[in-house]
Design a protein around this motif. Structure first.
Motif, PDB file in Angstrom:
ATOM      1  N   VAL A  73       0.822  -1.205   0.000  1.00 10.67           N
ATOM      2  CA  VAL A  73       0.000   0.000   0.000  1.00 10.67           C
ATOM      3  C   VAL A  73       0.860   1.261   0.000  1.00 10.67           C
ATOM      4  O   VAL A  73       0.627   2.194  -0.770  1.00 10.67           O
ATOM      5  CB  VAL A  73      -0.987   0.001   1.188  1.00 10.67           C
ATOM      6  N   ALA A  74       1.877   1.307   0.833  1.00 11.29           N
ATOM      7  CA  ALA A  74       2.727   2.493   0.906  1.00 11.29           C
ATOM      8  C   ALA A  74       3.435   2.748  -0.418  1.00 11.29           C
ATOM      9  O   ALA A  74       3.537   3.898  -0.864  1.00 11.29           O
ATOM     10  CB  ALA A  74       3.743   2.350   2.038  1.00 11.29           C
ATOM     11  N   VAL A  81       0.699   4.092  -3.004  1.00  8.38           N
ATOM     12  CA  VAL A  81       0.317   5.474  -2.695  1.00  8.38           C
ATOM     13  C   VAL A  81       1.492   6.412  -2.986  1.00  8.38           C
ATOM     14  O   VAL A  81       1.329   7.464  -3.609  1.00  8.38           O
ATOM     15  CB  VAL A  81      -0.165   5.617  -1.239  1.00  8.38           C
ATOM     16  N   VAL A 106       1.686   6.455   5.010  1.00  6.13           N
ATOM     17  CA  VAL A 106       0.532   5.566   5.072  1.00  6.13           C
ATOM     18  C   VAL A 106       0.494   4.993   6.484  1.00  6.13           C
ATOM     19  O   VAL A 106       1.348   4.201   6.871  1.00  6.13           O
ATOM     20  CB  VAL A 106       0.615   4.436   4.020  1.00  6.13           C
ATOM     21  N   HIS A 107      -0.485   5.462   7.252  1.00  7.43           N
ATOM     22  CA  HIS A 107      -0.648   4.967   8.609  1.00  7.43           C
ATOM     23  C   HIS A 107      -1.210   3.547   8.549  1.00  7.43           C
ATOM     24  O   HIS A 107      -2.017   3.235   7.682  1.00  7.43           O
ATOM     25  CB  HIS A 107      -1.620   5.855   9.396  1.00  7.43           C
ATOM     26  N   ALA A 121      -3.321   8.832   3.909  1.00  8.94           N
ATOM     27  CA  ALA A 121      -3.681   7.442   3.629  1.00  8.94           C
ATOM     28  C   ALA A 121      -3.540   6.602   4.891  1.00  8.94           C
ATOM     29  O   ALA A 121      -2.630   6.818   5.689  1.00  8.94           O
ATOM     30  CB  ALA A 121      -2.792   6.869   2.524  1.00  8.94           C
ATOM     31  N   ALA A 122      -4.465   5.658   5.042  1.00  9.37           N
ATOM     32  CA  ALA A 122      -4.397   4.722   6.167  1.00  9.37           C
ATOM     33  C   ALA A 122      -4.788   3.331   5.687  1.00  9.37           C
ATOM     34  O   ALA A 122      -5.762   3.161   4.957  1.00  9.37           O
ATOM     35  CB  ALA A 122      -5.315   5.157   7.301  1.00  9.37           C
ATOM     36  N   HIS A 123      -4.005   2.357   6.101  1.00 12.64           N
ATOM     37  CA  HIS A 123      -4.274   0.949   5.819  1.00 12.64           C
ATOM     38  C   HIS A 123      -4.927   0.369   7.076  1.00 12.64           C
ATOM     39  O   HIS A 123      -4.346   0.418   8.160  1.00 12.64           O
ATOM     40  CB  HIS A 123      -2.960   0.249   5.498  1.00 12.64           C
ATOM     41  N   LEU A 178      -8.241   0.560   2.526  1.00 17.78           N
ATOM     42  CA  LEU A 178      -7.391   1.739   2.370  1.00 17.78           C
ATOM     43  C   LEU A 178      -8.286   2.945   2.468  1.00 17.78           C
ATOM     44  O   LEU A 178      -9.263   3.071   1.718  1.00 17.78           O
ATOM     45  CB  LEU A 178      -6.676   1.718   1.012  1.00 17.78           C
ATOM     46  N   LEU A 237      -8.416   6.933   2.072  1.00 12.99           N
ATOM     47  CA  LEU A 237      -7.704   8.052   1.464  1.00 12.99           C
ATOM     48  C   LEU A 237      -8.448   9.349   1.716  1.00 12.99           C
ATOM     49  O   LEU A 237      -9.673   9.379   1.594  1.00 12.99           O
ATOM     50  CB  LEU A 237      -7.578   7.872  -0.051  1.00 12.99           C
TER      51      LEU A 237
END
Length: 168
Positions: free
Chosen positions: A71-72, A75, A112-113, A148-150, A160, A162
């Motif tokens: 994900v990171a 993004v 990305v948290h 962004a957060a996973h 995800l 956003l």
């Protein structure tokens, strides 16, 4: 007449158009302020330029179940490729309250948290909490306009979250 995404994709490949030449200097630098920015300026008190830091649109995506997505990295690559995703608002003394500058921020500032894993029964609350945290990270004066957060889900697909500031 192409009525499906597949038909559009086939037609696009068959009728490929050569890419346009890039603007001199690339797609970075000052950008004419869109109407949304002018509207935002009318709403913000002169003594509180950060009042619209969280003025954004948000979306939640379900990630592939196999967990094969970094994900990171995804993004980060998208943000690095699109200068408006690192646009910044700089105050001015002119007729316009702010100058919008594409590419003024650093793509590496987008973090990305990763939330604690949750079950689907606790998912809505976890998404809401992650979204709130993302909004506090947005800082258009520094070009940080993407959050962004996973959210890992133990019994379903991860999510995800956003948040993208309206200046982007």
């Amino acid at each position: 007449d192409h009525r499906t995404v597949r038909a559009i994709a086939v037609a696009a490949r068959a009728q490929a158009v050569p890419p346009l030449d890039e603007y001199t200097g690339g797609a970075v630098g000052p950008v004419a302020p869109p109407p949304t920015l002018r509207w935002m300026a009318d709403l913000v008190p002169a003594d509180d330029p950060h009042a619209v830091d969280d003025f954004s649109q948000s979306m939640v995506f379900a990630l592939p179940v196999d967990g094969a997505v970094d994900v990171a990295a995804v993004v980060g690559a998208v943000v690095a490729h699109h200068p408006m995703l690192t646009a910044a608002l700089h105050p001015t003394d002119g007729d316009e309250r702010w100058q919008l500058v594409a590419g003024a921020g650093d793509p590496d500032d987008v973090v990305v948290h990763v939330a604690d894993p949750v079950t689907t029964t606790a998912l809505a609350e976890a998404i809401s909490r992650a979204h709130g945290d993302l909004l506090t990270d947005l800082d258009p004066s520094r070009g940080r306009v993407v959050g962004a957060a996973h959210v890992p889900v133990t019994d379903g697909p991860d999510r995800l979250v956003l948040a993208v500031h309206h200046i982007a």
